[in-house]
Write an enzyme that holds these catalytic residues in place. Structure first.
Site, PDB file in Angstrom:
ATOM      1  N   HIS A  89       3.891  -0.493  -5.702  1.00 60.61           N
ATOM      2  CA  HIS A  89       5.140  -0.904  -6.334  1.00 60.61           C
ATOM      3  C   HIS A  89       5.419  -2.386  -6.083  1.00 60.61           C
ATOM      4  CE1 HIS A  89       5.821   3.440  -6.377  1.00 60.61           C
ATOM      5  NE2 HIS A  89       6.900   3.254  -7.122  1.00 60.61           N
ATOM      6  N   ASN A 144      -0.715  -1.385   1.410  1.00 52.17           N
ATOM      7  CA  ASN A 144       0.373  -0.749   0.670  1.00 52.17           C
ATOM      8  C   ASN A 144       1.133   0.245   1.536  1.00 52.17           C
ATOM      9  OD1 ASN A 144       1.910   0.169  -1.723  1.00 52.17           O
ATOM     10  ND2 ASN A 144       0.670   2.010  -1.529  1.00 52.17           N
TER      11      ASN A 144
END
Length: 305
Positions: free
Chosen positions: A133, A165
């Site tokens: 994201h 991440n």
């Protein structure tokens, strides 16, 4: 003696060079960068849809920068790389509140884009990369709809999972959210970078492309540019960070990835917060607060409930 590794990219940014250097803990950080290049005069704006000339008689070829305005973020999408160019957020103590559960959201291709330019779910299948994201789901907890918008692939880029991440990048996202405990308004712009590395005496930009057929570029780095302000303050606090898309040891200080704003702009081809007088109204974020990451903070908060 304890040794630290600074910014990993061997990178040319405009007229300057940033490269990895080993330094001892008591050495001052090196910045082997040429003087800032003066900004060129602003180009005259043109209506790109105006084809009333002999050159564009049969249409304007592009590039088209798709602009998206969602509930909790705005974004610009790069059709060639199938990644967002940037994603911008505005965070406050109030708009971070909410009870939306990411378990109710799922990753989706963005129907707002022409089919031929979309990142596809199958591109990520067995690619070895996480769907990372740019606007975190945890920043959009107000409603299920707002959180669901963060799972559109126009807000996603391929990221190394373990150590990035799921770890260091996630800790940086928490750091940005936690700034709302100190500042009334926090603006954050995140996005990918494709930076060159030196091989011998030459520089090359190399990145993987995932999908079958190849479709989505894998960024070499990611940036976050942060602007923070209290309503009573005259100056804005500014921070710019560029992180390599690889596993990063949690012991690595966040300040190792701190960059002057202009260098990130040159690397990304973007201009950040240009409505603010930088000399008169901006101070370095890390001079106002301690720029450190609290890793696994979300686990601690979960255990406290």
């Amino acid at each position: 003696m304890h040794r630290l590794i600074t910014f990993v990219a061997g990178t040319v940014l405009g007229g300057g060079v940033i490269y990895a250097v080993n330094r001892t803990a008591n050495q001052q950080q090196q910045h082997p960068v040429a003087a800032a290049v003066p900004q060129s005069p602003q180009l005259a704006r043109r209506d790109i849809d105006n084809t009333a000339n002999e050159f564009l008689k049969y249409g304007y070829p592009g590039p088209v920068s798709d602009f998206m305005l969602r509930s909790r973020y705005a974004a610009s999408y790069n059709r060639a790389l199938r990644n967002p160019s940037w994603v911008a957020e505005h965070l406050t103590r109030d708009n971070l509140k909410g009870s939306a559960d990411r378990a109710n959201s799922e990753f989706k291709e963005d129907p707002a884009l022409p089919q031929m330019f979309r990142a596809l779910l199958k591109d990520y299948y067995r690619s070895g990369f996480d769907r990372g994201h740019m606007c975190p789901a945890a920043d959009a907890k107000q409603t299920d709809e707002s959180m669901g918008e963060t799972f559109l692939l126009t807000n996603i880029a391929p990221q190394v999972g373990k150590g990035f991440n799921r770890n260091y990048w996630a800790s940086l996202e928490t750091f940005v959210r936690d700034l709302t405990k100190t500042y009334d308004d926090v603006y954050c712009i995140s996005g990918p970078l494709y930076l060159p590395t030196k091989e011998g005496d030459k520089w090359f930009v190399k990145y993987q492309v995932i999908g079958n057929p190849p479709n989505v570029a894998v960024p070499t780095h990611f940036f976050k540019v942060i602007l923070a302000k209290n309503s009573a303050d005259k100056a804005f606090a500014i921070g710019a960070f560029a992180l390599p898309n690889r596993e990063i040891d949690n012991a690595t200080p966040l300040t190792n990835f701190s960059m002057p704003l202009e260098y990130v702009e040159r690397a990304a081809g973007l201009t950040f917060f240009d409505k603010i007088d930088r000399k008169a109204a901006m101070v370095p974020l890390c001079s106002k607060i301690q720029c450190t990451l609290e890793h696994d903070a979300w686990k601690k908060r979960r255990d406290q409930k």
